[in-house]
Design a protein around this motif. Structure first.
Motif, PDB file in Angstrom:
ATOM      1  N   VAL A 193       0.855  -1.186   0.000  1.00  0.00           N
ATOM      2  CA  VAL A 193       0.000   0.000   0.000  1.00  0.00           C
ATOM      3  C   VAL A 193       0.894   1.239   0.000  1.00  0.00           C
ATOM      4  O   VAL A 193       1.631   1.492   0.946  1.00  0.00           O
ATOM      5  N   THR A 232      -7.240   3.877  -2.527  1.00  0.00           N
ATOM      6  CA  THR A 232      -6.066   3.131  -2.075  1.00  0.00           C
ATOM      7  C   THR A 232      -5.179   2.843  -3.279  1.00  0.00           C
ATOM      8  O   THR A 232      -5.631   2.270  -4.281  1.00  0.00           O
ATOM      9  N   ILE A 234      -1.963   0.863  -4.691  1.00  0.00           N
ATOM     10  CA  ILE A 234      -1.213  -0.349  -4.347  1.00  0.00           C
ATOM     11  C   ILE A 234      -0.152  -0.636  -5.402  1.00  0.00           C
ATOM     12  O   ILE A 234      -0.433  -0.665  -6.614  1.00  0.00           O
ATOM     13  N   LEU A 287      -4.395  -0.265  -8.803  1.00  0.00           N
ATOM     14  CA  LEU A 287      -3.485  -1.393  -8.621  1.00  0.00           C
ATOM     15  C   LEU A 287      -2.456  -1.456  -9.741  1.00  0.00           C
ATOM     16  O   LEU A 287      -2.797  -1.695 -10.904  1.00  0.00           O
TER      17      LEU A 287
END
Length: 515
Positions: free
Chosen positions: A355, A363, A365, A466
């Protein structure tokens, strides 16, 4: 000469005068040259280019160096008339020099075979060399290697993670402090070379695992079957425990086909309820029914999914890695409480589902270490619906099945790298409803800034961005770590601008970005 090579199975054997060529001068190649020179062999290092420091050190240790094109066999190599050639793992089976070595019937080794032969340089208190535990797989091998070594140390053993993880096996073998166990991460390249072993006393590990198998490195091996066959060598001559993935039939078939030492056990792992001689999960508890006297009627608790979640280790593929490492550690006698203790202190490598930041409900990542589709599939399974940053060098692997199986659930895809057209085409065929955006920046410094700009315009409160490229990094970055660092830097720079009140309104992806 083959008769003499058969006698070279100890550090104390007579290596003097052996004519040895070392192909390649990376950290592995230097460890080979340094070892052979210390043993008294005549050493010629052959490489296309040499790092300045290694070039300076070679004459100091007593080795010769030749640099130049290896598109054909150089006269300096053939004229040296080597007794053995030890190749760095980057040299593929179809490389002209490797083909010449094999056609000339010259012994061909990898660094791991040399390390096995001289493993008795430093002995344990009982007078025996360190045990070896081998780890391979398309995905998760570095994490599992580190996990296993951490568990062994928690159990009171002197252990180290070595091999493809970064520290050459030969450096560990020659460490004067010595070890009880070496946990050796092996790439498919290293395993291909191990498959060439013909002499006495071939490598015979205490325990071994192939975690999983999926397309990767096809350009090196030439076919998936050749890649699979190389991976299968990890189980050759295993003495105690062949650990395999029950959820991956290919690994079970490898164990069934392996030529092992009589008495070696097959130990399965997966996320389901285990049977006897297996490790698995029961009602959120990781348990061992393999190395337990009452395994037919009960199980030993190792840890819980809840505890792993607190450590950031509860993603399904991470739980599978933990089970595999636990089986390896338990096979050599590490107690369950030591396994649990190790997990409480374990931290993932940088760039492995790391993270980077959480800001404005998004978020970010970094899983830049997901350098193949199999690794990326695990990340996408853990974060369905993410804004997926994907692409790079695909290494001859078709990404279509990953897009069809996992990418179809993405909120959007941001495609980078030299092989963008293949990724975009896969989305067009298999996930046409997913918005796809290309980043065609030519400069390394610009790639991640543009990625983050696009992602910030797409992601909303509760979303995940991501970075799981499913590809190698060397088209635009110096390494997967460089790729991950640049992604994190771009994320943090954008967040800092926002915190200073200089953040622009959310950027809407332009029509020109859409594939």
């Amino acid at each position: 000469m083959s008769d003499r090579l058969d006698t070279l199975t100890s550090w104390n054997a007579d290596w003097k005068g052996l004519r040895a060529v070392v192909l390649g001068l990376s950290v592995t190649g230097f460890s080979v040259a340094d070892t052979l020179a210390e043993l008294g062999a005549e050493v010629l290092v052959v490489t296309e280019r040499a790092d300045e420091e290694y070039e300076r050190l070679l004459p100091v240790i007593g080795a010769r160096l030749w640099t130049g094109s290896l598109e054909t066999v150089p006269a300096e190599l053939s004229g040296f008339a080597p007794d053995v050639v030890i190749a760095s793992p980057g040299f593929a089976p179809g490389h002209p020099v490797i083909e010449w070595v094999r056609d000339s019937r010259i012994a061909l080794w990898g660094d791991v075979e040399l390390a096995w032969r001289v493993r008795d340089k430093v002995l344990r208190p009982d007078g025996t060399p360190a045990e070896w535990i081998l780890v391979t797989g398309t995905n998760g091998k570095t994490t599992t290697t580190r996990l296993t070594a951490t568990m062994l140390v928690a159990g009171g053993l002197r252990a180290a993670p070595v091999g493809n993880i970064g520290t050459p096996v030969l450096d560990a073998v020659r460490d004067p402090e010595g070890f009880d166990v070496l946990v050796v991460e092996l790439s498919s390249h290293q395993l291909w070379y191990l498959g060439l072993q013909t002499g006495a006393e071939p490598l015979s590990p205490y325990a071994a695992v192939c975690l999983n198998l999926a397309d990767d490195h096809l350009e090196w091996h030439g076919s998936f079957q050749a890649y699979r066959d190389a991976k299968a060598h990890v189980y050759d001559n295993t003495r105690v425990a062949c650990v395999y993935n029950k959820a991956d039939a290919a690994t079970q078939a490898m164990v069934e086909d392996a030529d092992v030492v009589e008495g070696a056990r097959a130990i399965g792992f997966d996320l389901g309820v285990p049977g006897p001689s297996e490790v698995g999960v029961v009602d959120g508890i990781l348990v061992d029914r393999a190395f337990h006297e009452e395994r037919r009627t009960s199980a030993l608790e190792l840890t819980t999914v809840a505890e792993l979640r607190d450590q950031g280790l509860a993603a399904p593929h991470m739980v599978a890695n933990i089970l595999a490492a636990s089986a390896l550690a338990r096979s050599i006698g590490v107690e369950p409480e030591a396994v649990r203790t190790a997990l409480r202190s374990f931290r993932l490598d940088p760039h492995r589902i790391e993270v980077v930041a959480v800001a404005e409900g998004v978020t970010w990542i970094d899983d830049s270490k997901a350098t193949n589709p199999h690794a990326a599939a695990s990340s996408l399974a853990a974060f369905p619906g993410a804004v997926w940053v994907v692409g790079g060098l695909l290494k001859g692997v078709d990404i279509s099945s990953l897009v069809a199986d996992r990418g179809v659930r993405s909120k959007a895809a941001i495609v980078i790298g030299a092989d963008r057209e293949h990724v975009v085409a896969a989305f067009s065929r298999h996930a046409p409803e997913v918005p796809v955006f290309e980043v065609d920046a030519d400069e390394t410094e610009d790639v991640m800034a543009r990625v983050v700009e696009l992602a910030a315009g797409i992601a909303r409160d509760g979303d995940v961005v991501l970075l799981a490229p499913a590809a190698a990094s060397f088209d635009q970055f110096s390494s997967y770590a460089d790729r991950g660092r640049r992604f994190a830097a771009a994320v943090n720079e954008r967040i800092a601008r926002g915190a200073d009140g200089e953040h622009d309104d959310d950027i809407e992806p332009s029509a020109g970005d859409r594939a």
